[in-house]
Design an enzyme around this catalytic site. Structure first.
Site, PDB file in Angstrom:
ATOM      1  N   LYS A   1       2.865   9.377   8.491  1.00 20.27           N
ATOM      2  CA  LYS A   1       2.043   9.093   9.672  1.00 20.27           C
ATOM      3  C   LYS A   1       2.557   9.640  11.023  1.00 20.27           C
ATOM      4  O   LYS A   1       2.037  10.608  11.517  1.00 20.27           O
ATOM      5  CB  LYS A   1       1.772   7.591   9.754  1.00 20.27           C
ATOM      6  CG  LYS A   1       0.898   7.130   8.590  1.00 20.27           C
ATOM      7  CD  LYS A   1       0.320   5.767   8.794  1.00 20.27           C
ATOM      8  CE  LYS A   1      -0.832   5.507   7.838  1.00 20.27           C
ATOM      9  NZ  LYS A   1      -0.491   4.838   6.602  1.00 20.27           N
TER      10      LYS A   1
ATOM     11  N   PHE B   1       0.861  -1.194   0.000  1.00 21.89           N
ATOM     12  CA  PHE B   1       0.000   0.000   0.000  1.00 21.89           C
ATOM     13  C   PHE B   1       0.889   1.233   0.000  1.00 21.89           C
ATOM     14  O   PHE B   1       1.769   1.361   0.845  1.00 21.89           O
ATOM     15  CB  PHE B   1      -0.936   0.031   1.213  1.00 21.89           C
ATOM     16  CG  PHE B   1      -1.880   1.202   1.159  1.00 21.89           C
ATOM     17  CD1 PHE B   1      -3.032   1.159   0.386  1.00 21.89           C
ATOM     18  CD2 PHE B   1      -1.598   2.376   1.851  1.00 21.89           C
ATOM     19  CE1 PHE B   1      -3.890   2.256   0.301  1.00 21.89           C
ATOM     20  CE2 PHE B   1      -2.450   3.476   1.771  1.00 21.89           C
ATOM     21  CZ  PHE B   1      -3.602   3.410   0.996  1.00 21.89           C
TER      22      PHE B   1
ATOM     23  N   ASP C   1       9.257   2.688   1.533  1.00 21.87           N
ATOM     24  CA  ASP C   1       8.094   3.403   2.066  1.00 21.87           C
ATOM     25  C   ASP C   1       8.027   3.140   3.572  1.00 21.87           C
ATOM     26  O   ASP C   1       7.609   2.073   4.007  1.00 21.87           O
ATOM     27  CB  ASP C   1       6.830   2.905   1.346  1.00 21.87           C
ATOM     28  CG  ASP C   1       5.558   3.585   1.846  1.00 21.87           C
ATOM     29  OD1 ASP C   1       5.597   4.224   2.913  1.00 21.87           O
ATOM     30  OD2 ASP C   1       4.519   3.445   1.168  1.00 21.87           O
TER      31      ASP C   1
HETATM   32  C1  LIG Z   1      -0.835   5.120   5.205  1.00 15.27           C
HETATM   33  C2  LIG Z   1       0.194   4.739   4.212  1.00 15.27           C
HETATM   34  C3  LIG Z   1       0.378   5.488   3.042  1.00 15.27           C
HETATM   35  C4  LIG Z   1      -0.527   6.629   2.659  1.00 15.27           C
HETATM   36  O1  LIG Z   1      -0.457   7.687   3.564  1.00 15.27           O
HETATM   37  P1  LIG Z   1      -1.590   8.833   3.508  1.00 15.27           P
HETATM   38  O2  LIG Z   1      -1.083   9.841   4.509  1.00 15.27           O
HETATM   39  O3  LIG Z   1      -2.878   8.197   3.891  1.00 15.27           O
HETATM   40  O4  LIG Z   1      -1.604   9.356   2.135  1.00 15.27           O
HETATM   41  C5  LIG Z   1       1.403   5.136   2.199  1.00 15.27           C
HETATM   42  N1  LIG Z   1       2.214   4.109   2.487  1.00 15.27           N
HETATM   43  C6  LIG Z   1       2.074   3.368   3.596  1.00 15.27           C
HETATM   44  C7  LIG Z   1       3.015   2.247   3.857  1.00 15.27           C
HETATM   45  C8  LIG Z   1       1.049   3.647   4.491  1.00 15.27           C
HETATM   46  O5  LIG Z   1       0.877   2.895   5.578  1.00 15.27           O
END
Ligand SMILES: *Cc1c(COP(=O)(O)O)cnc(C)c1O
Length: 408
Positions: free
Chosen positions: A263, A149, A234
């Site tokens: 986050k 994701f 990421d």
């Molecule tokens: C939550 C998340 C995102 C997206 O972040 P948003 O602030 O919701 O755009 C991208 N990568 C990972 C691994 C995430 O957990």
């Protein structure tokens, strides 16, 4: 509807909010958990129902300091009184200081601030393409993982390894391919001379807390070295101490070319970051990328306060310690109930595999017991609590989970 939803609807204020939300908000979130949060304190939140909840979701890995942290609140209030926004046309001391701090504590040499995780990843994708464009040998291909994701923009939803996030929004930007997570041979076969980046979560969060194997991460590093592709990690969910190290890449003994944060970085205010080593940072020249809000004074003051608190209170070590304690207690719950298949993850990012696809029911029973936990799919309970969680509070969670498991 579940019984729990009926119980909660006795709260008139909550009922009014649910009705208005159903009428006025885009239907992106469906039926939400019936809780209207009025305030928070430490690892607890309080609803309009007058009840206190142990927050094991932490705003989805965002509220690393919990709720109402005095230093964070003061930093935001003081900065708001001084200046909230001034634009990136001018220098911003908080932004510069935060970039300096992040480069000192990581493998990165340069930082760009965005407003969310998706935006940070979007920036990283552009940086990788920009890097090869500047080399005079453009490459478009981004290799990411199935079940990953990376966000909800068109490019990041396309990079995301689950079709449901992108399929309704075709046509999608080209150049994205997916390989099976932790499949070394598949990765080696796909990364080639057209590849500008391998994009990877070291622990897949949204698919239920699934760590990459050391062999897979080593293969990704080797494939990038062989082809010249950039390794982009990421760390939007795993970063900021979540896994018991400041950044998850430290567990693997690697240094990515680029990584992203969001986050937990602002402790609740919206901030994302693209962090790059000097070579990869060449991908952006003046004018290539930007953001009106990104790295504004308010969010940078908040993130600096978050870093101060994490460092001074030793919260990364605490996350490792309390996470290990939690895992051990959960093994006992697994043994006593026979209802837990598997416990995945490290630090305070744990996925609890629930037998018989009963994760949603378990989440609802936990809620009824005053505990917020997240269910992923039908068979995982995911917890991402504030890093300030104590052993006693972790124990309370395990007791509630044990009770909830026996109820379903
Ligand atoms: C939550 C998340 C995102 C997206 O972040 P948003 O602030 O919701 O755009 C991208 N990568 C990972 C691994 C995430 O957990």
């Amino acid at each position: 509807m579940e019984g729990i939803f009926k119980e909660a609807a006795a709260d008139a204020k909550l009922e009014a909010v649910i009705a208005s939300d159903a009428k006025h908000y885009l239907k992106t979130f469906g039926t939400r958990i019936p809780l209207c949060v009025e305030r928070g304190e430490g690892v607890y939140v309080f609803g309009t129902d007058g009840r206190r909840y142990l927050d094991m979701v932490g705003g989805i890995a965002v509220n690393v300091l919990g709720h109402g942290n005095a230093r964070l609140v003061a930093a935001i209030a003081e900065q708001a009184a001084r200046v909230i926004h001034c634009s990136n046309l001018y220098y911003n001391p908080g932004q510069t200081r935060l970039a300096e701090r992040l480069t000192e504590m990581s493998c990165a040499d340069r930082v760009f601030f965005a407003n969310s995780g998706a935006e940070a990843n979007e920036g990283a994708i552009k940086l990788a393409r920009g890097y090869f464009h500047k080399l005079g040998a453009p490459r478009a291909k981004i290799v990411s993982m199935k079940h990953s994701f990376h966000g909800r923009t068109l490019a990041t939803a396309t990079a995301t390894g689950t079709e449901k996030y992108s399929a309704p929004f075709r046509p999608l930007p080209p150049g994205f391919v997916h390989v099976e997570f932790n499949d070394v041979a598949a990765l080696e076969a796909e990364v080639d001379g057209d590849t500008c980046a391998v994009l990877l979560e070291l622990v897949q969060g949204e698919s239920g807390v699934r760590p990459a194997t050391q062999a897979f991460v080593d293969a990704a590093v080797a494939a990038c070295r062989r082809t010249g592709a950039l390794l982009v990690v990421d760390e939007v969910q795993t970063g900021m101490g979540r896994t018991g190290r400041m950044f998850a890449y430290e567990h693997y003994g690697i240094e990515p070319d680029v990584f992203t944060l969001a986050k937990g970085l602002g402790g609740g205010v919206p901030i994302g970051a693209v962090l790059a080593r000097e070579e990869a940072a060449k991908g952006f020249a003046p004018g290539d990328h930007g953001s009106t809000f990104g790295g504004g004074p308010l969010v940078c003051a908040a993130a600096l306060a978050v870093l101060d608190e994490i460092e001074e209170r030793g919260l990364v070590a605490q996350a490792a310690f309390v996470g290990a304690f939690l895992k051990e207690r959960l093994e006992h719950v697994a043994a006593s109930t026979g209802a837990i298949d598997e416990i995945r993850g490290t630090g305070l990012m744990l996925g609890i595999g629930i037998a018989g696809e009963k994760a949603v029911a378990v989440r609802d029973r936990l809620f009824a017991r005053g505990v917020l936990a997240n269910s992923v799919g039908t068979s995982t309970i995911r917890i991402l609590p504030p890093l300030i969680l104590s052993e006693a509070q972790a124990g309370d969670f395990c007791d509630a989970l044990e009770a909830a498991l026996t109820e379903v």
